[in-house]
Design a protein around this motif. Structure first.
Motif: not given
Length: 430
Positions: A110-115, A119-129, A288-289
């Motif tokens: 499920a690499e594609e599905a999870v990616t 990508r839909r929701y996470v836009k900032s490094y602050k949400d990582l890891p 494009n994530a």
RNA sequence: CGGGGCGUAGCGCAGCCUGGUAGCGUGUCUGGUUUGGGUCCAGAAGGUCGGAGGUUCGAAUCCUCUCGCCCCGACCA
């Protein structure tokens, strides 16, 4: 649970189609039944074991702060076109057409599905890891499925996916996942070895396979004998040591170029039940994530994926833990902790005592399977050994009259006649 | 996909070569017996012999096709 009411079909004969011990025992103990090649029905006891393993996996993943999600088994082909894996995956991928002639695939991973979710929701490094995982049925149309659920086409897998802002951060996450794996296998009570594995085109040292050590395993692991002395408790310290010690799968190991002297080298047979690897920005770039980094630049995220074969583990555990009489379940995953054998249903005192014990254990939520069937004593002994519950409480007329039972440990074979009070003291609170 | 093997009662198998009323063990059901390691006895139910076509007076058995399953190899949680 009373066996008379429980769907737990045991078979005396060895099924003709099963070659390896775990497959034979899973069929004989009534854990699974074959639906067709490489696909199995899970019967009540098998399902209980599966759920017990799932629970341990979930608890350890959640404890580490990973998020459980659920990806549908069916995925649109678009995502796979996007990652350029659609053509490469080949015939192993089961392709299905819906009524509109739109092509879907039954997910093999499920690499594609999870990616896509990421990508839909996470836009900032602050949400990582961020680590997302799921436990879901996968399908890989293997050329030749075999050995029951050990290598089925449909299988239950825990698959996790990590997202980090840098390779360094991803490496940290990788270690963190590794620690959860060590904890999981430790809780299940089996010796699982993390072994350095082939990293494929990415290179580097960030791929490990986890193998359950079993005589009947198909893979050979090569390792430095220092490994044997290592007690893994999942601490950072241990992890550092572990990463430093030589270990390799047989594909990776090369006697010529091996970095340790031959007298330090050991090898064992094992069954692969986990595989983790780092793949960097392979999918995040093509799909494009990207997230904004500290300097305000868009940056592709660095990822890894982490698998555990949950259904395979049921078979692997049995391979590693059985004897000539049947399965020997570790307590952590056993379908029931206790088996209660009523050797003579017609004997009033025996049955009364069994009912009492059954009620007391149930009251304290101890999982117990009470064999109240109208079968001979021999059949009950054989069946109970076959299904492999950790503790057997054996009640026959002689002992019952003195308010005593026989307690048998399935693993060690130790038996002891003890009083009912002694039994309660040992296992119950009240 | 290449090589090998197997489909006969729920399960495990024999019968097929050499065509002539489908069998054994086990399990299931009934009655009795037994009761600390799959007790014993008696009775009963259960099979379009994987499917289709062909040869034959007659096919589980011979021929052709087909479906399924298992094993060995290349692939994999």
């Amino acid at each position: 649970m009373k066996w008379s009411k429980y769907f737990s079909p045991t078979i005396k004969e060895i099924p003709a189609d099963a070659q390896v011990a775990s497959h034979q025992l899973m069929l004989r103990a009534g854990l699974i039944a074959q639906e067709c090649a490489g696909i199995y029905y899970w019967l009540p006891q098998g399902l209980k074991v599966l759920r017990n393993i799932m629970r341990i996996v979930q608890e350890e993943q959640d404890k580490a702060g990973f998020n459980e999600i659920l990806i549908p088994t069916l995925q649109p082909t678009d995502l796979w076109q996007e990652s350029n894996r659609y053509d490469g995956y080949g015939k192993e991928m089961l392709r299905i057409k819906d009524r509109h002639d739109r092509e879907l695939i039954y997910g093999p991973t499920a690499e594609e599905a999870v990616t896509d979710i990421f990508r839909r929701y996470v836009k900032s490094y602050k949400d990582l890891p961020m680590v997302l995982y799921q436990i879901q049925w996968k399908f890989r149309d293997e050329i030749r499925p075999r050995f029951g659920v050990m290598r089925g086409r449909e299988f239950l897998m825990k698959d996790g996916y990590s997202f980090d802002i840098s390779e360094e951060a991803a490496r940290e996450t990788y270690r963190k996942v590794m620690k959860t794996y060590i904890a999981i296998f430790q809780r299940i009570g089996l010796q699982a070895m993390p072994v350095r594995a082939d990293t494929g085109p990415i290179g580097g040292d960030l791929s490990h396979e986890f193998l359950i050590v079993a005589e009947t395993g198909e893979s050979t692991i090569y390792y430095d004998k220092a490994f044997d002395d290592l007690k893994l408790d999942g601490s950072d310290d241990d992890l550092d040591k572990l990463m430093a010690i030589y270990s390799a799968t047989d594909e990776l190991h090369d006697a010529e170029s091996c970095s340790i002297p031959i007298e330090q080298l050991r090898y064992k047979k094992g069954i692969e039940i986990g595989h983790i690897f780092y793949f960097g920005d392979k999918y995040s770039k093509t799909m494009n994530a990207k997230v904004m980094d500290e300097s305000g630049k868009l940056s592709a995220v660095y990822s890894g994926s982490y698998g555990i074969g949950v259904s395979r583990m049921v078979a692997a555990i049995i391979e590693a833990s059985h004897d000539e009489h049947g399965i020997v379940w570790p307590e952590s995953v056993a379908p029931f902790q206790f088996g209660l054998l009523n050797l003579k249903i017609a004997h009033e005192q025996t049955t009364k005592l069994c009912e009492d014990i059954y009620a007391c254990f149930q009251k304290e939520n101890k999982t117990i399977l009470y064999d109240d069937r109208k079968e001979g004593a021999g059949a009950k002994f054989s069946d109970m050994d076959l299904i492999g519950l950790p503790w057997q409480i054996i009640v026959g007329p002689k002992n019952a009259e003195e308010n005593k039972v026989e307690l048998k440990n399935r693993k060690t074979g130790e038996r002891a006649v003890i009083s009912v009070e002694g039994l309660y003291e040992r296992f119950l609170q009240g």
